[in-house]
Design an enzyme around this catalytic site. Structure first.
Site, mmCIF file in Angstrom:
data_model
loop_
_atom_site.group_PDB
_atom_site.id
_atom_site.type_symbol
_atom_site.label_atom_id
_atom_site.label_comp_id
_atom_site.label_asym_id
_atom_site.label_seq_id
_atom_site.Cartn_x
_atom_site.Cartn_y
_atom_site.Cartn_z
ATOM 1 N N ALA A 102 0.839 -1.206 0.000
ATOM 2 C CA ALA A 102 0.000 0.000 0.000
ATOM 3 C C ALA A 102 0.870 1.250 0.000
ATOM 4 O O ALA A 102 1.358 1.677 1.046
ATOM 5 C CB ALA A 102 -0.931 0.003 1.214
ATOM 6 N N ILE A 112 10.010 4.050 6.185
ATOM 7 C CA ILE A 112 9.591 5.054 7.172
ATOM 8 C C ILE A 112 10.785 5.935 7.572
ATOM 9 O O ILE A 112 11.738 5.475 8.202
ATOM 10 C CB ILE A 112 8.952 4.370 8.414
ATOM 11 C CG1 ILE A 112 7.788 3.458 7.966
ATOM 12 C CG2 ILE A 112 8.497 5.404 9.434
ATOM 13 C CD1 ILE A 112 6.726 4.131 7.097
ATOM 14 N N GLU A 135 5.557 11.571 -0.099
ATOM 15 C CA GLU A 135 4.407 12.426 0.263
ATOM 16 C C GLU A 135 3.491 12.611 -0.948
ATOM 17 O O GLU A 135 2.955 13.688 -1.182
ATOM 18 C CB GLU A 135 4.876 13.746 0.879
ATOM 19 C CG GLU A 135 5.742 13.485 2.103
ATOM 20 C CD GLU A 135 5.738 14.581 3.135
ATOM 21 O OE1 GLU A 135 4.829 15.421 3.121
ATOM 22 O OE2 GLU A 135 6.642 14.567 3.981
HETATM 23 C C1 LIG Z 1 13.194 7.814 1.031
HETATM 24 C C2 LIG Z 1 11.732 7.620 1.273
HETATM 25 C C3 LIG Z 1 11.163 8.094 2.431
HETATM 26 C C4 LIG Z 1 9.823 7.829 2.714
HETATM 27 N N1 LIG Z 1 9.297 8.219 3.929
HETATM 28 C C5 LIG Z 1 8.046 7.798 4.256
HETATM 29 C C6 LIG Z 1 7.542 8.027 5.590
HETATM 30 O O1 LIG Z 1 8.199 8.629 6.439
HETATM 31 N N2 LIG Z 1 6.318 7.538 5.905
HETATM 32 C C7 LIG Z 1 5.547 6.862 5.000
HETATM 33 O O2 LIG Z 1 4.452 6.457 5.359
HETATM 34 N N3 LIG Z 1 5.988 6.653 3.738
HETATM 35 C C8 LIG Z 1 7.220 7.089 3.345
HETATM 36 N N4 LIG Z 1 7.696 6.854 2.090
HETATM 37 C C9 LIG Z 1 6.850 6.157 1.125
HETATM 38 C C10 LIG Z 1 6.394 7.036 -0.028
HETATM 39 O O3 LIG Z 1 5.450 7.972 0.397
HETATM 40 C C11 LIG Z 1 5.879 6.091 -1.128
HETATM 41 O O4 LIG Z 1 7.014 5.411 -1.654
HETATM 42 C C12 LIG Z 1 5.116 6.813 -2.210
HETATM 43 O O5 LIG Z 1 3.904 7.314 -1.731
HETATM 44 C C13 LIG Z 1 4.847 5.932 -3.434
HETATM 45 O O6 LIG Z 1 4.340 4.689 -3.070
HETATM 46 P P1 LIG Z 1 5.022 3.373 -3.659
HETATM 47 O O7 LIG Z 1 6.474 3.486 -3.426
HETATM 48 O O8 LIG Z 1 4.328 2.198 -3.108
HETATM 49 O O9 LIG Z 1 4.795 3.457 -5.210
HETATM 50 P P2 LIG Z 1 3.518 2.903 -6.016
HETATM 51 O O10 LIG Z 1 2.275 3.389 -5.352
HETATM 52 O O11 LIG Z 1 3.668 1.451 -6.246
HETATM 53 O O12 LIG Z 1 3.676 3.675 -7.396
HETATM 54 C C14 LIG Z 1 4.521 3.219 -8.438
HETATM 55 C C15 LIG Z 1 4.267 4.110 -9.652
HETATM 56 O O13 LIG Z 1 2.888 3.986 -10.073
HETATM 57 C C16 LIG Z 1 2.286 5.271 -10.101
HETATM 58 N N5 LIG Z 1 0.877 5.176 -9.713
HETATM 59 C C17 LIG Z 1 0.365 4.543 -8.620
HETATM 60 N N6 LIG Z 1 -0.967 4.686 -8.606
HETATM 61 C C18 LIG Z 1 -1.300 5.432 -9.691
HETATM 62 C C19 LIG Z 1 -2.519 5.933 -10.230
HETATM 63 N N7 LIG Z 1 -3.691 5.716 -9.613
HETATM 64 N N8 LIG Z 1 -2.469 6.652 -11.359
HETATM 65 C C20 LIG Z 1 -1.301 6.897 -11.985
HETATM 66 N N9 LIG Z 1 -0.104 6.463 -11.534
HETATM 67 C C21 LIG Z 1 -0.112 5.744 -10.393
HETATM 68 C C22 LIG Z 1 3.091 6.106 -9.113
HETATM 69 O O14 LIG Z 1 2.973 7.497 -9.367
HETATM 70 C C23 LIG Z 1 4.503 5.595 -9.367
HETATM 71 O O15 LIG Z 1 5.026 6.224 -10.507
HETATM 72 C C24 LIG Z 1 9.019 7.134 1.765
HETATM 73 C C25 LIG Z 1 9.588 6.715 0.570
HETATM 74 C C26 LIG Z 1 10.924 6.925 0.316
HETATM 75 C C27 LIG Z 1 11.517 6.411 -0.959
#
Ligand SMILES: Cc1cc2nc3c(=O)[nH]c(=O)nc-3n(C[C@H](O)[C@H](O)[C@H](O)COP(=O)(O)OP(=O)(O)OC[C@H]3O[C@@H](n4cnc5c(N)ncnc54)[C@H](O)[C@@H]3O)c2cc1C
Length: 383
Positions: A129, A156, A364
């Site tokens: 998620a 995180i 974010e």
């Molecule tokens: C260094 C780092 C720090 C972080 N810190 C935190 C934190 O402190 N707390 C926390 O909770 N999270 C944190 N995150 C998580 C971050 O918020 C997520 O990685 C981010 O929201 C994307 O989610 P995902 O990696 O699962 O990518 P996915 O959701 O799998 O997305 C993969 C690709 O598909 C695209 N995509 C997904 N859904 C759609 C859609 N409906 N339409 C079009 N395109 C779509 C996305 O834009 C992306 O290009 C962190 C991530 C990193 C890398």
């Protein structure tokens, strides 16, 4: 909104000096060692940086959104890993408590966050998620005066340093959507919590992320934010909306720094008997970057002022985050181009910034998620 211009000017002045005199000289060491010197973190505490957004009643500086944005632009003018030290505590880690917590919850946690005694992290993302955060699977099952939490949170920020997590977990297993999610304040030392190994990231060395694993972790029911189930996803979205303006401001600061370094290099580096800054094709890159940094700064300040005025800034916060983070990537890319071969060599710093800023388009809410929020709001308003 600026509450007191002279107080803000003094704060901006001391943050600017701190960045130039303490943080910029430490950039390489932080990148080499992948850690921020304790002395620097202590100075951040002394400067009050952990309490920027926390109300004065709880020992913070209670900055307005515009003031916070202006401070983040200043603090952004160095490696973004430094901002990350305070980022989760002033932002996503504390704001859920501030926005939706009870008076007791605020009194218990916010003063220690404001002083930098405890570090707060925000635990929303899971292995399955990410963008679809409402589908999170971590469960919190009520058992007497506790909830029993099971699940894994991923990427995180500051988890290895965290004392407290703002955790989003599903309290209603029958509800697979957003309204089954609740927010909790969880003591990071609770039994049943373990951390994964530190993630090896593309950039921002010195800032750390890892998995946070909950196995039958018992969280007091008194730590349910606002003491109401089912409101956690809304809390998380309110937190992230504010966080988007904060991140957009950081992007403006980092882009400004990259552009300053790029301009200086262009004026010093000579080819064909003259500084490369004299070539119009190089000037075009400088001018495009200057224009885009200015545009992003205007958006950030406007979105911040609207939020301070109590307006709904869902669209503006996403526009600012989308534009500023993409802008920052383009400014870094042009920076590497102006540096030429040196731009690809680690000794010049620009290569590090190029990698560091890539993150802004991902966390974010990715750029695509910002586009979805903006378009959804447009369609809703029109229909
Ligand atoms: C260094 C780092 C720090 C972080 N810190 C935190 C934190 O402190 N707390 C926390 O909770 N999270 C944190 N995150 C998580 C971050 O918020 C997520 O990685 C981010 O929201 C994307 O989610 P995902 O990696 O699962 O990518 P996915 O959701 O799998 O997305 C993969 C690709 O598909 C695209 N995509 C997904 N859904 C759609 C859609 N409906 N339409 C079009 N395109 C779509 C996305 O834009 C992306 O290009 C962190 C991530 C990193 C890398």
């Amino acid at each position: 909104m600026i509450r007191d211009q002279s107080t803000l000017d003094a704060l901006l002045d001391s943050v600017g000096r701190f960045v130039r005199e303490r943080l910029v000289p430490a950039e390489e060491e932080v990148a080499e060692t992948d850690s921020i010197p304790t002395a620097i973190v202590d100075e951040m505490r002394t400067l009050g940086l952990f309490g920027l957004t926390i109300p004065e009643t709880y020992g913070g500086l209670e900055l307005t959104m515009e003031e916070e944005a202006r401070v983040m632009i200043e603090l952004g003018k160095t490696s973004p890993a430094f901002r990350s030290v305070i980022g989760t505590t002033v932002g996503i880690g504390s704001q859920g408590i501030l926005i939706d917590g009870t008076d007791e919850q605020k009194a218990q946690y916010l003063p220690r966050m404001a002083s930098g005694e405890i570090v707060a992290s925000f635990a929303l993302t899971e292995p399955e998620a990410g963008s679809d955060a409402a589908s999170l699977r971590t469960t919190a099952v009520r058992d007497g005066d506790h909830y029993v939490v099971n699940g894994t949170k991923r990427f995180i920020t500051n988890a290895p340093q965290a004392d407290v997590f703002t955790l989003m977990a599903r309290t209603d297993p029958a509800d697979k959507g957003a309204s089954g999610v609740s927010a909790f304040i969880v003591d990071a030392r609770s039994s049943g919590i373990s951390l994964g190994r530190k993630d090896r990231k593309m950039g921002q060395r010195g800032a750390h992320t890892c998995d946070v694993i909950f196995e039958n972790c018992r969280v007091p029911a008194a730590n349910l934010i606002g003491l109401q189930e089912g409101r956690g996803f809304k809390t998380a979205m309110k937190v992230l909306e504010k966080g988007r303006i904060h991140i957009a401001a950081v992007c403006v600061g980092v882009a400004r720094r990259i552009l300053d370094d790029t301009l200086r290099y262009a004026m010093e580096r000579r080819q064909f008997g003259q500084p490369i800054a004299q070539f119009q094709l190089v000037q075009a890159m400088l001018a495009d970057s200057q224009t885009e940094v200015y545009a992003a700064e205007c958006m950030v300040i406007d979105a911040a002022r609207r939020r301070d005025d109590g307006l709904n800034v869902s669209t503006e916060a996403s526009c600012a985050k989308l534009f500023a983070s993409e802008m920052c990537g383009r400014v870094a890319d042009r920076g590497v181009q102006v540096f030429g071969g040196a731009g690809y060599i680690a000794d010049y710093g620009i290569e590090r910034f190029y990698r560091d800023v890539r993150l802004f388009r991902l966390y974010e809410g990715t750029s695509q998620i910002q586009q979805l929020v903006i378009a959804r709001n447009m369609i809703r308003a029109a229909g």
